[in-house]
Design an enzyme around this catalytic site. Structure first.
Site, PDB file in Angstrom:
ATOM      1  N   SER A   1       0.531  -1.013  -0.063  1.00 52.48           N
ATOM      2  CA  SER A   1       0.080   0.435   0.548  1.00 52.48           C
ATOM      3  C   SER A   1       1.280   1.145  -0.185  1.00 52.48           C
ATOM      4  O   SER A   1       2.450   0.835   0.884  1.00 52.48           O
ATOM      5  CB  SER A   1      -1.272  -0.457   1.080  1.00 52.48           C
ATOM      6  OG  SER A   1      -1.461   0.845   1.383  1.00 52.48           O
TER       7      SER A   1
ATOM      8  N   TYR B   1      -1.847   0.120  10.224  1.00 51.99           N
ATOM      9  CA  TYR B   1      -2.058  -0.609   8.890  1.00 51.99           C
ATOM     10  C   TYR B   1      -0.789  -0.265   8.178  1.00 51.99           C
ATOM     11  O   TYR B   1       0.265  -1.506   7.171  1.00 51.99           O
ATOM     12  CB  TYR B   1      -3.226  -0.077   8.339  1.00 51.99           C
ATOM     13  CG  TYR B   1      -3.355  -0.501   6.990  1.00 51.99           C
ATOM     14  CD1 TYR B   1      -3.580  -1.150   6.564  1.00 51.99           C
ATOM     15  CD2 TYR B   1      -3.523   1.226   6.114  1.00 51.99           C
ATOM     16  CE1 TYR B   1      -3.784  -1.874   5.377  1.00 51.99           C
ATOM     17  CE2 TYR B   1      -3.182   0.713   4.741  1.00 51.99           C
ATOM     18  CZ  TYR B   1      -3.214  -0.419   4.335  1.00 51.99           C
ATOM     19  OH  TYR B   1      -3.048  -1.212   2.959  1.00 51.99           O
TER      20      TYR B   1
ATOM     21  N   LYS C   1       1.824  -3.269   6.830  1.00 46.56           N
ATOM     22  CA  LYS C   1       2.150  -3.681   5.413  1.00 46.56           C
ATOM     23  C   LYS C   1       4.129  -3.443   5.344  1.00 46.56           C
ATOM     24  O   LYS C   1       4.589  -4.225   4.599  1.00 46.56           O
ATOM     25  CB  LYS C   1       1.923  -2.197   4.223  1.00 46.56           C
ATOM     26  CG  LYS C   1       0.544  -2.786   4.221  1.00 46.56           C
ATOM     27  CD  LYS C   1      -0.094  -4.097   3.610  1.00 46.56           C
ATOM     28  CE  LYS C   1      -1.429  -4.169   3.011  1.00 46.56           C
ATOM     29  NZ  LYS C   1      -2.258  -4.885   2.754  1.00 46.56           N
TER      30      LYS C   1
HETATM   31  N1  UFG Z   1     -13.497  11.001   1.880  1.00 47.93           N
HETATM   32  C1  UFG Z   1     -14.390  11.540   2.662  1.00 47.93           C
HETATM   33  N2  UFG Z   1     -15.119  11.280   2.753  1.00 47.93           N
HETATM   34  C2  UFG Z   1     -15.264  10.329   3.435  1.00 47.93           C
HETATM   35  C3  UFG Z   1     -14.666   9.004   2.575  1.00 47.93           C
HETATM   36  C4  UFG Z   1     -13.314   9.334   2.792  1.00 47.93           C
HETATM   37  O1  UFG Z   1     -13.894  12.703   2.310  1.00 47.93           O
HETATM   38  O2  UFG Z   1     -16.665   9.784   3.739  1.00 47.93           O
HETATM   39  C5  UFG Z   1     -11.841  10.984   1.848  1.00 47.93           C
HETATM   40  C6  UFG Z   1     -10.856  10.718   2.473  1.00 47.93           C
HETATM   41  O3  UFG Z   1     -10.327  11.991   3.629  1.00 47.93           O
HETATM   42  C7  UFG Z   1      -9.492  10.913   1.766  1.00 47.93           C
HETATM   43  C8  UFG Z   1     -10.447   9.835   0.008  1.00 47.93           C
HETATM   44  O4  UFG Z   1     -11.785  10.485   0.193  1.00 47.93           O
HETATM   45  O5  UFG Z   1      -8.822  11.638   1.531  1.00 47.93           O
HETATM   46  C9  UFG Z   1     -10.227   9.000   0.296  1.00 47.93           C
HETATM   47  O6  UFG Z   1     -10.776   8.200   1.366  1.00 47.93           O
HETATM   48  P1  UFG Z   1     -10.734   6.112   0.967  1.00 47.93           P
HETATM   49  O7  UFG Z   1     -11.146   6.195   2.434  1.00 47.93           O
HETATM   50  O8  UFG Z   1     -11.562   6.329   0.112  1.00 47.93           O
HETATM   51  O9  UFG Z   1      -8.955   6.275   1.135  1.00 47.93           O
HETATM   52  P2  UFG Z   1      -7.692   6.337   1.691  1.00 47.93           P
HETATM   53  O10 UFG Z   1      -7.431   7.191   0.706  1.00 47.93           O
HETATM   54  O11 UFG Z   1      -8.550   6.919   3.144  1.00 47.93           O
HETATM   55  O12 UFG Z   1      -6.941   4.854   2.071  1.00 47.93           O
HETATM   56  C10 UFG Z   1      -7.512   4.072   0.596  1.00 47.93           C
HETATM   57  C11 UFG Z   1      -7.333   2.549   1.113  1.00 47.93           C
HETATM   58  C12 UFG Z   1      -5.999   2.148   2.351  1.00 47.93           C
HETATM   59  C13 UFG Z   1      -4.762   2.970   1.628  1.00 47.93           C
HETATM   60  C14 UFG Z   1      -5.241   3.913   1.060  1.00 47.93           C
HETATM   61  C15 UFG Z   1      -3.276   4.253   0.068  1.00 47.93           C
HETATM   62  O13 UFG Z   1      -8.608   2.111   1.836  1.00 47.93           O
HETATM   63  O14 UFG Z   1      -5.877   0.544   2.367  1.00 47.93           O
HETATM   64  O15 UFG Z   1      -5.906   4.228   0.227  1.00 47.93           O
HETATM   65  O16 UFG Z   1      -3.386   5.247  -0.320  1.00 47.93           O
HETATM   66  F1  UFG Z   1      -3.514   3.308   2.829  1.00 47.93           F
END
Ligand code: UFG
Length: 334
Positions: free
Chosen positions: A120, A144, A148
């Site tokens: 990741s 997390y 990894k």
């Molecule tokens: N976000 C919102 N509102 C929500 C959900 C997400 O604003 O309801 C934002 C988050 O703050 C983030 C973006 O949308 O900025 C993407 O969020 P995700 O939860 O879709 O994904 P993440 O970037 O948090 O994490 C994902 C995977 C991880 C991995 C990561 C690597 O879930 O396992 O990408 O970039 F490590």
């Protein structure tokens, strides 16, 4: 050419894993799934054996490796929620690290040496660079990400003395779905941005909460590198080929090199769906870096990885199509 090459897909009932199973089937491989169904869904798997069980179950693994002559193991069975990992670190180290250790141990005892690991972007933490390449410092900021890194360290150490050959693929934000609509993204509870936005578009939730609009980005919302799940799966096939041809170890970023803000995702989804998609601004999520965008040129140069679906439009359109197809299927099933 690949007919009947058996590949064990651990976590094959999950989001990326189930797309990998489909990709392997379409390429003529013979996938077998091991999944504890804690997050995955059995109904996503068609014409494939799904063994329900744990990577930590040595006896079960021994039976599986005795029954099949696996050419490779692909590992998609990690827990992936950053906030959950902060709350329950032991759960993360137990599943993502200790159980993986067991899988590697049994696999090597059965002379299976090709291993592809879903790593990741979280291994990099919050790097202060526009594009993250594989030379960036490993500096995870949550359990997390650390889990990894631990597996990657283990892979290096084991490969130094055992016949293990491995690829560790560091995904940025996996998105989209099978363009033919056979599979979709589904986490319970859903926490990923694109499926949440599409649920709001379909009226399945009233709105989306944007986690912070005060980041140092153009519109103040976080920027991520969304990469199509089918492109991720294709990179696995290329990595498998490279392992079979003798590559000993590979570490690659998988991303498109283009970032999109949360606001851009919402606006794109509005354009594609024609729905209003209401949002509210909430507090920033703990541990969310402002910007994470990959430099994936190494995978492109060394694996000949060519991204097929670079446009965010495609990822959102495919995710939407898969949701509609699944919706219809589920109604029929009921
Ligand atoms: N976000 C919102 N509102 C929500 C959900 C997400 O604003 O309801 C934002 C988050 O703050 C983030 C973006 O949308 O900025 C993407 O969020 P995700 O939860 O879709 O994904 P993440 O970037 O948090 O994490 C994902 C995977 C991880 C991995 C990561 C690597 O879930 O396992 O990408 O970039 F490590």
């Amino acid at each position: 050419m690949h007919t009947n090459q058996a590949v064990l897909v651990v976590g094959g009932a999950g989001y990326v894993g189930s797309h990998m199973v489909l990709t392997l089937q379409r390429a003529g491989y013979f996938p077998v799934v091991l999944d504890n169904l804690s997050k995955g869904h059995r109904h996503t798997l068609k014409n494939v054996e799904c063994v329900v069980g744990e990577m930590s179950d040595t006896e079960l693994l021994n039976q599986l490796f005795t029954k099949y002559q696996f050419n490779a193991v692909m590992h998609f069975a990690s827990f992936i929620e950053v906030s959950e990992s902060i709350q329950f670190p032991l759960r993360y180290y137990q599943n993502n690290v200790a159980a993986t250790m067991n899988l590697l141990d049994v696999m090597l005892q059965h002379q299976v040496k090709h291993f592809i690991f879903s790593s990741s972007a979280a291994v990099y933490g919050q790097p202060n660079v526009a594009l993250i390449d594989e030379t960036c410092a490993i500096a995870p900021i949550n359990p997390y990400g650390r889990s990894k890194c631990m597996v990657e360290a283990m892979l290096h150490d084991i490969a130094a003395v055992e016949p293990l050959q491995f690829a560790s693929l560091r995904y940025f934000n996996a998105a989209g779905a099978d363009p033919e609509g056979q599979l979709s993204e589904c986490h319970e509870p859903e926490s990923h941005l694109i499926p949440l936005v599409l649920q709001a578009a379909r009226g399945e939730r009233s709105h989306i909460t944007i986690f912070g609009d005060d980041y140092l980005t153009e519109d103040g919302t976080c920027i991520r590198d969304y990469v199509h799940v089918m492109d991720i799966c294709h990179a696995h096939l290329l990595a498998l080929d490279a392992l079979v041809k003798g590559r000993k170890k590979m570490i690659y970023n998988l991303g498109t090199g283009r970032g999109h803000s949360v606001m851009q995702v919402i606006k794109t989804a509005r354009r594609i769906t024609g729905a209003a998609i209401p949002f509210v601004i909430g507090s920033p999520r703990v541990g969310d870096p402002a910007i994470l965008v990959a430099d994936a040129s190494l995978a492109m140069a060394e694996l000949n990885w060519v991204i097929k679906y670079k446009a965010l439009d495609d990822m959102i359109a495919h995710a939407l199509k898969a949701m509609k197809v699944r919706g219809v299927t589920l109604e029929v099933e009921n």
